[in-house]
Write an enzyme that holds these catalytic residues in place. Structure first.
Site, PDB file in Angstrom:
ATOM      1  N   GLU A 194       1.429  -4.753  23.136  1.00  0.00           N
ATOM      2  CA  GLU A 194       1.565  -3.381  23.536  1.00  0.00           C
ATOM      3  C   GLU A 194       0.932  -2.683  24.467  1.00  0.00           C
ATOM      4  OE1 GLU A 194       2.122  -0.351  20.341  1.00  0.00           O
ATOM      5  OE2 GLU A 194       3.014  -1.823  19.011  1.00  0.00           O
ATOM      6  N   ARG A 222       1.933  -3.879  12.820  1.00  0.00           N
ATOM      7  CA  ARG A 222       1.238  -4.216  14.082  1.00  0.00           C
ATOM      8  C   ARG A 222       2.027  -5.606  14.561  1.00  0.00           C
ATOM      9  NH1 ARG A 222      -0.244   0.141  14.224  1.00  0.00           N
ATOM     10  NH2 ARG A 222      -2.116   1.292  14.347  1.00  0.00           N
ATOM     11  N   GLY A 279       1.020  -1.112   0.030  1.00  0.00           N
ATOM     12  CA  GLY A 279       0.036   0.089  -0.061  1.00  0.00           C
ATOM     13  C   GLY A 279       0.956   1.132   0.098  1.00  0.00           C
ATOM     14  N   HIS A 335       7.087   1.749  19.257  1.00  0.00           N
ATOM     15  CA  HIS A 335       6.006   2.250  18.442  1.00  0.00           C
ATOM     16  C   HIS A 335       6.467   3.598  18.028  1.00  0.00           C
ATOM     17  CE1 HIS A 335       1.720   1.505  17.367  1.00  0.00           C
ATOM     18  NE2 HIS A 335       2.284   2.269  16.349  1.00  0.00           N
ATOM     19  N   THR A 349       6.895  -2.637  11.305  1.00  0.00           N
ATOM     20  CA  THR A 349       6.735  -1.309  11.515  1.00  0.00           C
ATOM     21  C   THR A 349       4.805  -1.231  11.422  1.00  0.00           C
ATOM     22  OG1 THR A 349       7.139  -0.518   9.455  1.00  0.00           O
ATOM     23  CG2 THR A 349       8.865  -0.224  11.132  1.00  0.00           C
TER      24      THR A 349
END
Ligand code: 8YV
Length: 332
Positions: free
Chosen positions: A273, A244, A160, A294, A242
């Site tokens: 997380e 999820r 994407g 993150h 980078t």
């Protein structure tokens, strides 16, 4: 009588400029101490508000949404990923969901490149040499040798916006671009990137030196890199994420790196997380993985752009038009 301003509840602190503008435009409730909302606070917000501006630290689930008040019509997410929101339930209840695509693409792609370099070039290991307790003994031809990334095969999962931005950078670094995506990208883009499309993720994985995860987390991508698929990778392959944490079976990844069945990993996101598997932290101390908290999209410019997108989405919606960044069922 002037039109009543919508009540907008913002769950976390945002850059000052964004908060000031939101206060001017809306009846805005801010979170001055930035403490993450619990489920009770989310319920209270959706009961009273017209609009909620959540972030990844909020769990906007079916239980929260089922208690929404009659005025609650918009979730204007501050962030691109919407996996912390039960979007299907929201849409079924007539609640619109928007996100902030596009404005964090380049920042995330930059940090993905940093992680692509980090383990092969021993970046964090090298950085600690000059800040450690013992003095640097000096350069030698066989010291601190890593692996070059130039000429290696990079397999991008999810081509994407972010995957494409990673591919452009990686091509400039001399990596060979391979990708797996639900759809093949436009022929011109493929040609410009000299990219190879793999319809089969399994087949691509078996041939890559570095794999970068750049797809959204949806039910279809949960543990996409499962224990079985991780085993398809070469034993010196290196995984970067980078996107999820949930897209990779983190326990399987840890086991394989511990056993020397994988070269290492560069991770900005984690399965639970903000908790991080202590075994990953141990591997980081051994410099087999590089872990970031993150922060791939954490630039002040990006956060302001995200805030501006949130504002445009709310204003457009409140003016009775379709907001530009609606999350549609096809995206889930
Ligand atoms: C943001 C992200 O920091 O936008 C996303 O999907 O993962 C991050 O880069 C965060 O989600 C803000 O809510």
């Amino acid at each position: 009588m002037p039109k009543k301003k919508p009540l907008v509840v913002v769950t976390r602190r945002l850059p000052e400029r964004v908060e000031t503008r939101m206060r001017e435009l809306f009846d805005t409730e801010l979170n001055a101490d930035d403490r993450p909302f619990g489920q009770a606070e989310l319920v209270d917000a959706v009961k009273r508000a017209d609009v909620l501006v959540p972030t990844i630290t909020d769990r906007v689930d079916a239980s929260v949404l089922s208690q929404a008040g009659p005025n609650f019509k918009l979730i204007a997410n501050f962030g691109n990923g919407v996996d912390h929101i039960d979007v299907a339930t929201a849409l079924a209840r007539g609640i619109t969901v928007t996100n902030t695509p596009g404005v964090l693409t380049e920042d995330v792609a930059d940090m993905t490149m940093a992680l692509i370099l980090a383990v092969p070039r021993r970046l964090t290991e090298g950085a600690t040499v000059l800040t450690g307790s013992s003095e640097w003994s000096g350069w030698s031809p066989t010291w601190m040798l890593g692996h070059r990334i130039w000429g290696k095969r990079l397999g991008i999962i999810g081509m994407g916006r972010i995957g494409t931005a990673v591919a452009k950078r990686a091509k400039a670094f001399g990596l060979q671009i391979h990708y797996h995506n639900r759809r093949r990208v436009a022929a011109e883009l493929e040609q410009a990137l000299e990219a190879t499309y793999w319809e089969s993720l399994d087949q691509m994985l078996a041939r890559m030196d570095i794999v970068s995860v750049n797809c959204p987390h949806t039910p279809a991508t949960f543990h996409l890199l499962s224990a079985r698929r991780l085993k398809l990778l070469k034993s010196d392959a290196y995984v970067v994420n980078t996107a999820r944490g949930e897209i990779i079976d983190e326990n399987a990844l840890v086991r394989m790196i511990e056993a020397g069945e994988l070269g290492g990993a560069g991770l900005d996101v984690f399965e639970r997380e903000p908790a991080v598997n202590p075994k990953l932290a141990k591997l980081a101390r051994q410099h087999k993985v590089v872990l970031l908290p993150h922060m791939a999209s954490s630039t002040i410019e990006g956060r302001i752009d995200m805030g501006e997108k949130v504002i445009v989405n709310i204003r457009t919606f409140m003016d009775g038009h379709r907001p530009p960044d609606r999350v549609l069922p096809a995206m889930l």
